[in-house]
Structure formats: structure tokens, C-alpha cells
Design a protein around this motif. Structure first.
Motif, PDB file in Angstrom:
ATOM      1  N   ASP A  60     -39.573-129.265 -31.154  1.00 17.68           N
ATOM      2  CA  ASP A  60     -39.146-127.845 -32.383  1.00 17.68           C
ATOM      3  C   ASP A  60     -38.605-126.407 -32.094  1.00 17.68           C
ATOM      4  OD1 ASP A  60     -40.998-126.624 -30.544  1.00 17.68           O
ATOM      5  OD2 ASP A  60     -42.815-125.824 -31.551  1.00 17.68           O
ATOM      6  N   GLY A  61     -37.566-126.883 -30.710  1.00 21.26           N
ATOM      7  CA  GLY A  61     -36.828-125.578 -30.250  1.00 21.26           C
ATOM      8  C   GLY A  61     -37.637-124.816 -29.290  1.00 21.26           C
ATOM      9  N   LEU A  62     -38.534-124.748 -29.180  1.00 19.69           N
ATOM     10  CA  LEU A  62     -39.220-123.551 -28.683  1.00 19.69           C
ATOM     11  C   LEU A  62     -40.221-123.796 -27.457  1.00 19.69           C
ATOM     12  CD1 LEU A  62     -41.164-121.890 -31.521  1.00 19.69           C
ATOM     13  CD2 LEU A  62     -39.055-121.626 -30.504  1.00 19.69           C
ATOM     14  N   ASP A  63     -39.455-124.875 -26.803  1.00 18.90           N
ATOM     15  CA  ASP A  63     -40.987-125.623 -25.763  1.00 18.90           C
ATOM     16  C   ASP A  63     -40.030-124.820 -24.195  1.00 18.90           C
ATOM     17  OD1 ASP A  63     -41.424-127.861 -27.029  1.00 18.90           O
ATOM     18  OD2 ASP A  63     -40.575-128.962 -25.676  1.00 18.90           O
ATOM     19  N   VAL A  64     -38.757-124.292 -24.149  1.00 17.61           N
ATOM     20  CA  VAL A  64     -38.915-123.742 -23.327  1.00 17.61           C
ATOM     21  C   VAL A  64     -38.903-121.918 -23.387  1.00 17.61           C
ATOM     22  CG1 VAL A  64     -36.855-122.794 -21.677  1.00 17.61           C
ATOM     23  CG2 VAL A  64     -36.809-124.976 -22.374  1.00 17.61           C
ATOM     24  N   VAL A  65     -39.005-121.400 -24.667  1.00 15.79           N
ATOM     25  CA  VAL A  65     -39.106-119.905 -25.078  1.00 15.79           C
ATOM     26  C   VAL A  65     -40.605-120.132 -24.838  1.00 15.79           C
ATOM     27  CG1 VAL A  65     -39.590-118.595 -27.269  1.00 15.79           C
ATOM     28  CG2 VAL A  65     -37.394-119.907 -26.974  1.00 15.79           C
ATOM     29  N   ARG A  66     -41.765-120.793 -25.117  1.00 14.74           N
ATOM     30  CA  ARG A  66     -42.870-120.887 -24.530  1.00 14.74           C
ATOM     31  C   ARG A  66     -42.988-120.986 -22.973  1.00 14.74           C
ATOM     32  NH1 ARG A  66     -43.020-124.896 -29.279  1.00 14.74           N
ATOM     33  NH2 ARG A  66     -43.870-124.332 -30.884  1.00 14.74           N
ATOM     34  N   ARG A  67     -42.394-121.899 -22.925  1.00 10.98           N
ATOM     35  CA  ARG A  67     -42.683-121.320 -21.136  1.00 10.98           C
ATOM     36  C   ARG A  67     -42.660-119.516 -20.475  1.00 10.98           C
ATOM     37  NH1 ARG A  67     -39.409-125.364 -18.585  1.00 10.98           N
ATOM     38  NH2 ARG A  67     -40.609-124.882 -16.570  1.00 10.98           N
ATOM     39  N   VAL A  68     -41.216-119.490 -21.074  1.00 13.06           N
ATOM     40  CA  VAL A  68     -40.614-117.881 -20.955  1.00 13.06           C
ATOM     41  C   VAL A  68     -41.781-117.006 -21.000  1.00 13.06           C
ATOM     42  CG1 VAL A  68     -38.984-116.322 -21.627  1.00 13.06           C
ATOM     43  CG2 VAL A  68     -38.291-118.578 -20.864  1.00 13.06           C
ATOM     44  N   VAL A  69     -42.365-117.005 -22.114  1.00 12.70           N
ATOM     45  CA  VAL A  69     -43.465-115.995 -22.781  1.00 12.70           C
ATOM     46  C   VAL A  69     -44.612-116.013 -21.903  1.00 12.70           C
ATOM     47  CG1 VAL A  69     -44.870-115.324 -24.833  1.00 12.70           C
ATOM     48  CG2 VAL A  69     -42.523-116.223 -24.866  1.00 12.70           C
ATOM     49  N   ALA A  70     -45.311-117.218 -21.975  1.00 14.07           N
ATOM     50  CA  ALA A  70     -46.379-117.729 -20.768  1.00 14.07           C
ATOM     51  C   ALA A  70     -46.674-116.653 -19.538  1.00 14.07           C
ATOM     52  CB  ALA A  70     -47.111-119.051 -20.616  1.00 14.07           C
ATOM     53  N   GLY A  71     -45.974-116.605 -18.751  1.00 18.09           N
ATOM     54  CA  GLY A  71     -45.022-116.936 -17.376  1.00 18.09           C
ATOM     55  C   GLY A  71     -44.938-114.955 -17.226  1.00 18.09           C
ATOM     56  N   ALA A  72     -43.764-114.433 -18.450  1.00 20.02           N
ATOM     57  CA  ALA A  72     -43.659-113.362 -18.063  1.00 20.02           C
ATOM     58  C   ALA A  72     -44.784-112.058 -17.878  1.00 20.02           C
ATOM     59  CB  ALA A  72     -44.054-112.080 -19.210  1.00 20.02           C
ATOM     60  N   SER A  73     -46.220-112.620 -18.234  1.00 17.89           N
ATOM     61  CA  SER A  73     -47.416-111.522 -18.036  1.00 17.89           C
ATOM     62  C   SER A  73     -47.717-111.264 -16.328  1.00 17.89           C
ATOM     63  CB  SER A  73     -49.099-110.970 -18.742  1.00 17.89           C
ATOM     64  OG  SER A  73     -49.389-112.631 -18.472  1.00 17.89           O
ATOM     65  N   GLY A  74     -46.995-111.919 -15.610  1.00 15.30           N
ATOM     66  CA  GLY A  74     -47.299-111.857 -14.037  1.00 15.30           C
ATOM     67  C   GLY A  74     -45.758-111.569 -13.496  1.00 15.30           C
ATOM     68  N   TRP A  75     -44.946-111.249 -14.109  1.00 13.49           N
ATOM     69  CA  TRP A  75     -43.741-110.836 -12.866  1.00 13.49           C
ATOM     70  C   TRP A  75     -43.682-109.104 -14.157  1.00 13.49           C
ATOM     71  CZ3 TRP A  75     -42.071-113.166  -9.249  1.00 13.49           C
ATOM     72  CH2 TRP A  75     -42.252-114.530  -9.349  1.00 13.49           C
ATOM     73  N   LEU A  76     -44.311-109.053 -15.374  1.00 14.26           N
ATOM     74  CA  LEU A  76     -43.547-107.528 -15.648  1.00 14.26           C
ATOM     75  C   LEU A  76     -44.079-106.164 -14.912  1.00 14.26           C
ATOM     76  CD1 LEU A  76     -43.618-108.502 -19.634  1.00 14.26           C
ATOM     77  CD2 LEU A  76     -41.446-107.691 -18.019  1.00 14.26           C
ATOM     78  N   ALA A  77     -44.167-105.235 -15.176  1.00 13.34           N
ATOM     79  CA  ALA A  77     -44.583-104.032 -14.559  1.00 13.34           C
ATOM     80  C   ALA A  77     -46.048-103.813 -15.531  1.00 13.34           C
ATOM     81  CB  ALA A  77     -43.771-103.057 -14.224  1.00 13.34           C
ATOM     82  N   PRO A  78     -46.762-102.834 -15.672  1.00 13.01           N
ATOM     83  CA  PRO A  78     -47.133-102.440 -16.792  1.00 13.01           C
ATOM     84  C   PRO A  78     -46.016-101.333 -17.469  1.00 13.01           C
ATOM     85  CG  PRO A  78     -48.811-101.726 -14.862  1.00 13.01           C
ATOM     86  CD  PRO A  78     -47.279-102.344 -14.728  1.00 13.01           C
ATOM     87  N   GLY A  79     -45.723-101.634 -18.994  1.00 11.33           N
ATOM     88  CA  GLY A  79     -45.017-100.821 -19.134  1.00 11.33           C
ATOM     89  C   GLY A  79     -43.789-101.230 -19.220  1.00 11.33           C
ATOM     90  N   GLY A  80     -43.616-102.910 -18.657  1.00 11.58           N
ATOM     91  CA  GLY A  80     -42.465-104.086 -18.382  1.00 11.58           C
ATOM     92  C   GLY A  80     -42.708-103.610 -20.349  1.00 11.58           C
ATOM     93  N   SER A  81     -40.902-104.754 -20.619  1.00 15.68           N
ATOM     94  CA  SER A  81     -40.701-105.414 -21.730  1.00 15.68           C
ATOM     95  C   SER A  81     -40.487-107.500 -21.838  1.00 15.68           C
ATOM     96  CB  SER A  81     -40.152-104.802 -22.579  1.00 15.68           C
ATOM     97  OG  SER A  81     -40.735-103.627 -23.189  1.00 15.68           O
ATOM     98  N   LEU A  82     -40.283-107.438 -22.728  1.00 16.17           N
ATOM     99  CA  LEU A  82     -40.259-109.155 -22.549  1.00 16.17           C
ATOM    100  C   LEU A  82     -39.182-109.229 -23.428  1.00 16.17           C
ATOM    101  CD1 LEU A  82     -39.197-112.630 -21.844  1.00 16.17           C
ATOM    102  CD2 LEU A  82     -41.807-112.735 -23.096  1.00 16.17           C
ATOM    103  N   LEU A  83     -37.884-109.686 -23.410  1.00 19.63           N
ATOM    104  CA  LEU A  83     -36.653-109.781 -24.991  1.00 19.63           C
ATOM    105  C   LEU A  83     -36.381-110.833 -24.725  1.00 19.63           C
ATOM    106  CD1 LEU A  83     -36.320-106.718 -23.107  1.00 19.63           C
ATOM    107  CD2 LEU A  83     -35.645-106.408 -25.759  1.00 19.63           C
ATOM    108  N   VAL A  84     -36.568-111.927 -25.906  1.00 18.74           N
ATOM    109  CA  VAL A  84     -36.655-113.421 -26.109  1.00 18.74           C
ATOM    110  C   VAL A  84     -35.719-113.139 -27.226  1.00 18.74           C
ATOM    111  CG1 VAL A  84     -37.134-115.937 -26.553  1.00 18.74           C
ATOM    112  CG2 VAL A  84     -38.457-114.333 -24.499  1.00 18.74           C
ATOM    113  N   GLU A  85     -34.095-114.491 -27.424  1.00 19.95           N
ATOM    114  CA  GLU A  85     -33.688-114.437 -28.392  1.00 19.95           C
ATOM    115  C   GLU A  85     -34.454-115.794 -29.100  1.00 19.95           C
ATOM    116  OE1 GLU A  85     -29.242-114.242 -28.442  1.00 19.95           O
ATOM    117  OE2 GLU A  85     -29.033-116.001 -28.439  1.00 19.95           O
TER     118      GLU A  85
END
Length: 271
Positions: free
Chosen positions: A204-229
Motif C-alpha cells: 500500500d506504499g506505507l511499509d517504510v512510512v509505518r516503520r519511520v513513525v513507529a520508531g520516532a518517539s524513542g528518538w524525539l525530545a519532548p516537544g520534538g516533531s516528526l515530519l513525513v512526506e
């Protein structure tokens, strides 16, 4: 990389070259011919460049560079060429990037996002970029050297230094999001000359997108943001995935560029 795409006035395009390019289906044959004439150092080199372009090689691969957000970025043959629509993602990320910010560019390709954010920031930022493709990593290292960016070869977050966990202010990603069944519908320049790993996002085109999203919270600082095209048709599912990951989610788009971005922010703990 140059911090400006400005260059001396291009040489006139010889009609014979324009004719060859137009016959090969190049819509902007005159503009392309001028760029090729300006880039070639000898008549023999010009002839070879025109032949490669007429054979279907992307113009950026022939020239060895791509223009993106006012920058001239090195691009090797076989490396994904940054698209104009991705400039929209850069603008969204730039609004969240303060001097001194730690920025991670995933699926970085040429390092275009990291380079553009460094150029747009009001002060120095710390850029880390990752790609699984060795050729892309080589390009990104060239393009990010001027801003002190660090580039890692590997799968998404895996090669990043553990010390970055919980410290990243902005994670930006333009991952592959073309459904596998749609790869054959892409223009020949993309499907024949760019790496499939940079295009194919799975069923469905989202295999890598889902993995990017799933891992983000472990790296972001509080108040940090993930931006995905993502694409317009996939934006809803991408936003749902970001929300499920515990990020405060918003969707933004630009109809003129046909660009969509999903932004998720890690909440700051109360108290």
C-alpha cells in the motif's frame, strides 16, 4: 554543494542539440540544452552528455547535480533525484527548526532535506542523515560536509548513535511511498534509473512510512516533531499511524505542488 543555485548566464543552445533532445521527448529541450552546453568542458564531452540524456538518463544524473530549495546538490547516477514537491516538507520543517536544533533526515538520498534545513535555519544546526543505499550515502556526505552533517549507512534509526535518543528536535523523512503495483506506472526516468529501494513502499506504499513513525518517539525530545512526506491518498492512513504512535498529529498540504506532509509532535510531559 553550493549555497546558491545562481550561475553565470548560460551559453546559447545550439539548434542541433535542441532538436536531438526534443526528438528524444525532452519537454524543456532548450533549457536542458543550455545546461548541458554550460556543463560540458569539451565538444566530445557535450556530445556524450547529450547522447546520455537522449537515451533517457535523468538530466540531473547527466549533469551530476540537482537544484533543490536554492541549493545545487551532487547527484550520482542511480541515486534518487530530490523532487520540487519535497520543498514543501522543507518549509514545514524549517518552521520548527531553531538554531542549535538536532535534526535527523531519514531515507536521506542526496541529503537534500538536511542540507536545505541547514541553509534555512537562522543559526547552526546539528544534522544527522541516514540511507540504506551506499551511493546515496556518498552523495549525502558530499552535500552535507559544508554544514558538518554526519551521514550513516543503514536501515532507518538503526545506525544512529544511541546518544541521540530523546534529544532529536526534528525527524524529517521523504521515504519510499509508491505502492509496489504502481512502480511500473512511473516515468521511465524514475523506474529505470532510480533505485527501487527509494521508490517502492510495499503493497500500500506505507511499509517504510509505518516503520519511520513507529520508531520516532524513542528518538524525539519532548516537544520534538516528526515530519513525513506522503501522497494525498495516503495522508489519512499516515496521520492515523502517527496518532497511534502517541504524537499530536496534523496534516498539511500544498495543492499547487501536489505535496502532503503529516506532522507529529511528542507531547511535553505535564509538570
Amino acid at each position: 554543494m553550493s549555497l546558491s543555485s545562481r550561475s553565470p548566464a548560460p551559453s546559447p543552445a545550439p539548434p542541433a542539440i535542441v532538436t536531438r533532445l526534443r526528438a528524444a521527448g525532452c519537454v524543456f529541450a532548450e533549457d536542458e540544452a543550455r545546461l548541458l552546453v554550460a556543463a560540458a568542458r569539451t565538444p566530445a564531452e557535450l556530445d556524450a552528455m547529450v547522447r546520455r540524456r537522449a537515451d533517457g538518463l535523468p538530466l540531473e544524473h547527466v549533469l551530476g547535480w540537482a537544484e533543490f530549495c536554492g541549493l545545487r546538490l551532487a547527484v550520482e547516477p542511480g541515486v534518487f533525484v530530490p523532487r520540487p514537491r519535497t520543498g514543501f516538507l522543507v518549509r514545514q520543517a524549517a518552521a520548527l527548526t531553531r538554531p542549535g536544533a538536532v535534526v535527523v533526515d531519514l531515507c536521506c538520498g542526496t541529503g537534500a532535506l538536511g542540507a536545505a534545513l541547514a541553509a534555512a535555519a537562522a543559526g547552526p544546526i546539528e544534522v544527522h542523515a541516514v540511507d540504506v543505499d551506499p551511493a546515496a550515502v556518498r552523495c549525502a556526505r558530499r552535500n552535507l560536509a559544508e554544514v558538518g552533517g554526519r551521514v550513516y549507512e543503514g536501515d532507518l534509526y538503526a545506525p544512529l548513535p544511541a546518544a541521540l535518543r530523546g534529544r532529536v528536535d526534528v525527524v524529517v523523512a521523504s521515504p519510499p511511498y509508491v505502492p509496489t503495483r504502481a512502480i511500473g506506472l512511473l516515468p521511465p526516468e524514475a523506474r529505470e534509473h532510480e533505485p527501487k529501494v527509494a521508490l517502492d513502499g510495499g503493497a500500500d506504499g506505507l511499509d517504510v512510512v509505518r516503520r519511520v513513525v513507529a520508531g520516532a518517539s524513542g528518538w524525539l525530545a519532548p516537544g520534538g516533531s516528526l515530519l513525513v512526506e506522503t501522497s494525498e491518498s495516503q495522508a489519512g492512513k499516515t496521520a492515523e499511524a502517527v496518532a497511534r504512535a502517541g504524537l499530536v498529529t496534523r496534516l498539511t498540504c500544498d495543492d499547487e505542488l501536489d505535496a502532503s506532509a503529516v506532522i507529529g509532535t511528542l507531547p511535553v510531559p505535564a509538570g
